[in-house]
Write a protein that holds these residues in place. Structure first.
Motif, short mmCIF file in Angstrom:
data_model
loop_
_atom_site.label_atom_id
_atom_site.label_comp_id
_atom_site.label_asym_id
_atom_site.label_seq_id
_atom_site.Cartn_x
_atom_site.Cartn_y
_atom_site.Cartn_z
N ALA A 128 0.85 -1.24 0.03
CA ALA A 128 0.02 -0.03 -0.03
C ALA A 128 0.72 1.16 0.01
CB ALA A 128 -0.96 -0.10 1.32
N VAL A 129 2.00 1.30 0.71
CA VAL A 129 2.83 2.34 0.93
C VAL A 129 3.45 2.54 -0.65
CG1 VAL A 129 5.06 3.17 1.79
CG2 VAL A 129 3.30 2.30 3.25
N LEU A 130 3.83 1.52 -1.12
CA LEU A 130 4.58 1.51 -2.48
C LEU A 130 3.50 2.18 -3.45
CD1 LEU A 130 6.51 -1.86 -2.46
CD2 LEU A 130 7.45 0.46 -2.57
N ALA A 131 2.26 1.76 -3.51
CA ALA A 131 1.42 2.07 -4.43
C ALA A 131 1.03 3.67 -4.44
CB ALA A 131 -0.14 1.31 -4.18
N ARG A 132 0.89 4.07 -2.89
CA ARG A 132 0.53 5.43 -2.91
C ARG A 132 1.83 6.46 -3.20
NH1 ARG A 132 -1.35 3.86 2.06
NH2 ARG A 132 0.44 4.39 3.20
N ALA A 133 3.08 5.64 -2.90
CA ALA A 133 4.08 6.73 -3.61
C ALA A 133 4.28 6.40 -5.09
CB ALA A 133 5.54 5.96 -2.83
N ALA A 134 3.92 5.50 -5.67
CA ALA A 134 3.87 5.47 -6.89
C ALA A 134 2.92 6.24 -7.72
CB ALA A 134 3.62 4.11 -7.59
N ARG A 135 1.71 6.39 -7.05
CA ARG A 135 0.78 7.45 -7.50
C ARG A 135 1.30 9.05 -7.71
NH1 ARG A 135 -2.82 3.77 -5.16
NH2 ARG A 135 -2.83 4.74 -3.12
N ARG A 136 2.24 9.24 -6.76
CA ARG A 136 2.65 10.61 -6.71
C ARG A 136 3.60 10.64 -7.89
NH1 ARG A 136 2.18 9.37 -0.89
NH2 ARG A 136 4.30 9.01 -0.81
N LEU A 137 4.25 9.52 -8.57
CA LEU A 137 5.34 9.86 -9.57
C LEU A 137 4.70 10.17 -10.83
CD1 LEU A 137 7.22 6.52 -8.79
CD2 LEU A 137 7.81 8.87 -7.99
N SER A 138 5.57 10.76 -11.49
CA SER A 138 5.14 11.33 -12.88
C SER A 138 5.03 10.08 -13.97
CB SER A 138 6.26 12.04 -13.83
OG SER A 138 7.31 11.36 -13.82
N PRO A 139 4.18 9.96 -14.86
CA PRO A 139 3.65 8.77 -15.74
C PRO A 139 5.15 8.23 -16.17
CG PRO A 139 2.16 10.72 -16.26
CD PRO A 139 3.30 11.44 -15.49
N ALA A 140 6.20 9.01 -16.60
CA ALA A 140 7.41 8.22 -17.10
C ALA A 140 8.04 7.61 -15.77
CB ALA A 140 8.29 9.44 -17.38
N ASN A 141 8.07 8.09 -14.62
CA ASN A 141 8.61 7.30 -13.64
C ASN A 141 7.95 6.11 -13.20
OD1 ASN A 141 11.17 8.48 -13.48
ND2 ASN A 141 10.39 10.24 -12.21
N GLN A 142 6.39 6.43 -13.26
CA GLN A 142 5.67 5.05 -12.70
C GLN A 142 6.10 4.01 -13.89
OE1 GLN A 142 1.55 6.58 -13.10
NE2 GLN A 142 1.55 7.68 -11.26
N ALA A 143 6.10 4.38 -14.98
CA ALA A 143 6.72 3.31 -15.90
C ALA A 143 7.78 2.73 -15.53
CB ALA A 143 6.55 3.83 -17.54
N ARG A 144 8.85 3.40 -15.15
CA ARG A 144 10.25 3.17 -14.68
C ARG A 144 10.01 2.16 -13.71
NH1 ARG A 144 14.57 7.76 -13.89
NH2 ARG A 144 16.43 6.54 -14.60
N ALA A 145 9.23 2.47 -12.71
CA ALA A 145 9.00 1.81 -11.41
C ALA A 145 8.69 0.36 -11.68
CB ALA A 145 8.26 2.50 -10.41
N ALA A 146 7.49 0.31 -12.87
CA ALA A 146 6.89 -1.03 -13.21
C ALA A 146 8.04 -1.72 -13.59
CB ALA A 146 5.78 -0.67 -14.18
N GLN A 147 8.91 -1.37 -14.52
CA GLN A 147 9.89 -1.96 -14.99
C GLN A 147 11.04 -2.69 -13.96
OE1 GLN A 147 11.95 0.77 -17.55
NE2 GLN A 147 10.63 0.19 -19.41
N TYR A 148 11.04 -1.71 -13.12
CA TYR A 148 11.90 -2.29 -11.73
C TYR A 148 11.35 -3.18 -11.18
CZ TYR A 148 14.71 1.89 -12.04
OH TYR A 148 15.57 2.88 -12.50
N VAL A 149 9.85 -3.26 -10.86
CA VAL A 149 9.20 -4.46 -10.24
C VAL A 149 9.20 -5.56 -11.12
CG1 VAL A 149 6.78 -5.25 -9.65
CG2 VAL A 149 7.70 -2.83 -8.85
N SER A 150 8.98 -5.49 -12.23
CA SER A 150 9.10 -6.86 -13.39
C SER A 150 10.50 -7.16 -13.20
CB SER A 150 8.75 -6.22 -14.86
OG SER A 150 9.09 -7.28 -15.59
N LYS A 151 11.58 -6.56 -13.13
CA LYS A 151 13.03 -7.11 -12.96
C LYS A 151 13.09 -7.63 -11.63
CE LYS A 151 14.68 -5.58 -17.02
NZ LYS A 151 14.77 -6.57 -18.07
N LEU A 152 12.44 -7.13 -10.85
CA LEU A 152 12.44 -7.91 -9.33
C LEU A 152 11.91 -9.05 -9.21
CD1 LEU A 152 12.06 -5.02 -6.92
CD2 LEU A 152 14.39 -6.36 -7.34
#
Length: 164
Positions: A128-152
């Motif tokens: 939940a904390v990650l989701a709230r933090a991700a919602r505050r990111l720009s769309p470009a950085n949200q996509a970047r975070a999704a890539q990191y999660v995929s790699k993890l």
């Protein structure tokens, strides 16, 4: 099954309690948590708007109890004003207007949505904390975070296969 107060046939106390829950502000110290106004806070605000002595916290407490008193139109009016709903949202006899019924149905949906969100956050607070933090990111950085999660996820799968 639709709760009785969402159908417009619930008791006054059920409707009032639903509005207390629906209008609960978010706790600034615990994002995602909502804290209902106290009966006294509601009374204080109503008294500020409509004059001292308009209503007491104790009377509001009694109104919220099953089999509580039947409030007069004066009390219905100030409570409707506080919760910003049509007066007939509290109508005890007969059918409320379509607008009042829609207001109560929407309040019920809103409360159910909050409850669902809180259950999810209780199950996985870190997510939940990650989701709230991700919602505050720009769309470009949200996509970047999704890539990191995929790699993890890939890394975790490889580690699991290596251990198995």
């Amino acid at each position: 099954m639709t709760p009785p107060h969402a159908q417009g046939t619930g008791t006054f106390a059920e409707r009032l309690n639903l509005l207390f829950e629906a209008c609960a502000p978010e706790d600034p110290d615990k994002p995602g948590r909502y804290v209902e106004y106290s009966n006294q806070q509601v009374a204080d605000e109503i008294n500020r708007r409509h004059g001292d002595g308009t209503i007491s916290g104790e009377y509001i407490r009694r109104l919220r109890k099953p089999n509580g008193p039947n409030p007069t139109e004066k009390y219905l009016s100030v409570l409707a004003d506080f919760f910003q709903v049509p007066l007939d949202a509290f109508k005890i006899t007969g059918e409320p207007s379509q607008i009042a019924q829609k207001v109560m149905e929407e309040a019920q949906r809103f409360v159910e949505s909050r409850r669902h969100q809180q259950r999810e956050e209780q199950e996985a607070p870190d997510v939940a904390v990650l989701a709230r933090a991700a919602r505050r990111l720009s769309p470009a950085n949200q996509a970047r975070a999704a890539q990191y999660v995929s790699k993890l996820e890939q890394l975790e799968q490889m580690e699991h296969e290596a251990d198995g």
